[in-house]
Design a protein around this motif. Structure first.
Motif, mmCIF file in Angstrom:
data_model
loop_
_atom_site.group_PDB
_atom_site.id
_atom_site.type_symbol
_atom_site.label_atom_id
_atom_site.label_comp_id
_atom_site.label_asym_id
_atom_site.label_seq_id
_atom_site.Cartn_x
_atom_site.Cartn_y
_atom_site.Cartn_z
ATOM 1 N N GLY A 265 0.878 -1.229 -0.138
ATOM 2 C CA GLY A 265 -0.032 0.049 -0.182
ATOM 3 C C GLY A 265 0.840 1.375 -0.095
ATOM 4 O O GLY A 265 2.093 1.325 0.540
ATOM 5 N N ILE A 266 0.330 2.183 -0.539
ATOM 6 C CA ILE A 266 1.097 3.646 -0.676
ATOM 7 C C ILE A 266 0.806 4.517 0.321
ATOM 8 O O ILE A 266 -0.578 4.471 0.673
ATOM 9 N N GLY A 267 1.557 4.981 1.124
ATOM 10 C CA GLY A 267 1.199 5.939 2.141
ATOM 11 C C GLY A 267 1.922 5.461 3.453
ATOM 12 O O GLY A 267 1.696 4.641 3.978
ATOM 13 N N LEU A 268 2.056 6.516 4.272
ATOM 14 C CA LEU A 268 2.713 6.146 5.683
ATOM 15 C C LEU A 268 1.547 6.281 6.707
ATOM 16 O O LEU A 268 0.357 6.951 6.440
ATOM 17 N N SER A 269 1.785 5.437 7.598
ATOM 18 C CA SER A 269 0.659 5.334 8.709
ATOM 19 C C SER A 269 0.765 6.790 9.452
ATOM 20 O O SER A 269 1.674 7.574 9.333
ATOM 21 N N ALA A 270 -0.337 7.283 10.066
ATOM 22 C CA ALA A 270 -0.343 8.551 10.617
ATOM 23 C C ALA A 270 0.701 8.596 11.862
ATOM 24 O O ALA A 270 1.428 9.842 11.674
ATOM 25 N N PRO A 271 1.292 7.934 12.696
ATOM 26 C CA PRO A 271 2.380 8.234 13.637
ATOM 27 C C PRO A 271 3.809 8.252 12.783
ATOM 28 O O PRO A 271 4.618 9.003 13.214
ATOM 29 N N VAL A 272 3.922 7.529 11.868
ATOM 30 C CA VAL A 272 4.854 7.685 10.981
ATOM 31 C C VAL A 272 5.094 8.843 10.009
ATOM 32 O O VAL A 272 6.077 9.563 10.012
ATOM 33 N N ALA A 273 3.859 9.537 9.724
ATOM 34 C CA ALA A 273 3.764 10.667 8.869
ATOM 35 C C ALA A 273 4.259 11.857 9.713
ATOM 36 O O ALA A 273 4.816 12.665 9.054
ATOM 37 N N ALA A 274 3.578 11.560 10.832
ATOM 38 C CA ALA A 274 3.708 13.121 11.946
ATOM 39 C C ALA A 274 5.322 12.965 12.242
ATOM 40 O O ALA A 274 5.696 14.025 12.624
ATOM 41 N N ALA A 275 6.033 11.870 11.956
ATOM 42 C CA ALA A 275 7.547 11.966 12.404
ATOM 43 C C ALA A 275 8.531 12.429 11.336
ATOM 44 O O ALA A 275 9.471 12.703 11.406
ATOM 45 N N VAL A 276 7.767 12.593 10.116
ATOM 46 C CA VAL A 276 8.543 13.085 8.804
ATOM 47 C C VAL A 276 9.311 14.394 9.304
ATOM 48 O O VAL A 276 10.667 14.516 8.981
ATOM 49 N N ASP A 277 8.658 15.577 9.771
ATOM 50 C CA ASP A 277 9.209 16.667 9.953
ATOM 51 C C ASP A 277 10.235 16.362 11.294
ATOM 52 O O ASP A 277 11.322 17.204 11.154
ATOM 53 N N VAL A 278 10.102 15.822 12.224
ATOM 54 C CA VAL A 278 10.945 15.425 13.054
ATOM 55 C C VAL A 278 12.288 14.966 12.763
ATOM 56 O O VAL A 278 13.423 15.042 12.935
ATOM 57 N N ALA A 279 12.101 14.188 11.755
ATOM 58 C CA ALA A 279 13.158 13.353 11.164
ATOM 59 C C ALA A 279 14.196 14.473 10.306
ATOM 60 O O ALA A 279 15.146 14.404 10.062
ATOM 61 N N VAL A 280 13.404 15.551 9.368
ATOM 62 C CA VAL A 280 14.217 16.505 8.799
ATOM 63 C C VAL A 280 14.960 17.347 9.685
ATOM 64 O O VAL A 280 15.928 17.572 9.400
ATOM 65 N N GLY A 281 14.348 17.507 10.814
ATOM 66 C CA GLY A 281 15.116 18.242 11.877
ATOM 67 C C GLY A 281 16.355 17.472 12.238
ATOM 68 O O GLY A 281 17.509 17.988 12.529
#
Length: 175
Positions: A135-151
């Protein structure tokens, strides 16, 4: 006496890896997409490798000082949890199994050694995956972590001395 020339910025490769067709395994490419909207320091190149392990191995032959791997990591806590750690690539067996769903970094690094290259200092910015089903797309908790990972990626880049925000590029992103 003329002033000393400034030390060159270290060459840092930020590699997003993962399979976008396996849910949260697409975390690395998603972080690279977010990085593409922001300038990077001189000497930093960010590439979405997806599942292109040999492409990464060949790029590592270019003599990078630091490699930052951005990937989903299985079985490391709660989905969406970010973990930053350095890999000791000089000890046999020191490379953890980061992602068995698309590209195995250990196999990439073994390919690099077989090609005569050396693993640069390597830092992983990993996110605990919640679901790696088709399936395409991140789960909600992983999607929320994207900006944290960028930081976290930007913090690691700064830690290695590349703090001037000009001139870097993100490859593998479509407009």
């Amino acid at each position: 006496m003329p002033p000393a020339a400034p030390e060159p910025s270290p060459r840092i490769l930020v590699a997003g890896i993962g399979n976008i067709f396996l849910g949260d395994d697409g975390f690395g490419p998603e972080v690279l997409r977010a990085l593409a909207s922001r300038p990077l320091p001189d000497g930093v190149r960010a590439v979405d490798y997806g599942i292109g392990g040999m492409h990464l191995a060949y790029d590592l032959l270019d003599g990078w000082d630091v490699l930052i791997l951005v990937d989903a990591v299985p079985d490391r806590g709660h989905p969406g949890r970010i973990r930053v750690f350095e890999v000791d690539g000089h000890r046999p067996g020191a490379l953890p199994q980061l992602d068995a769903h698309g590209m195995d970094p250990g196999a990439v690094f073994a390919s690099l050694a077989a090609l005569g290259g050396r693993l640069p200092r390597t830092v992983v910015v990993g996110c605990q995956a919640g679901c790696v089903d088709e399936g395409i797309g991140l789960s909600a908790p992983v999607a929320a972590a994207v900006d944290v990972a960028v930081g976290e990626v930007r913090a690691v880049v700064s830690e290695f001395g590349s703090s001037a925000v000009v001139g870097g590029r993100v490859d593998g992103m479509e407009d």
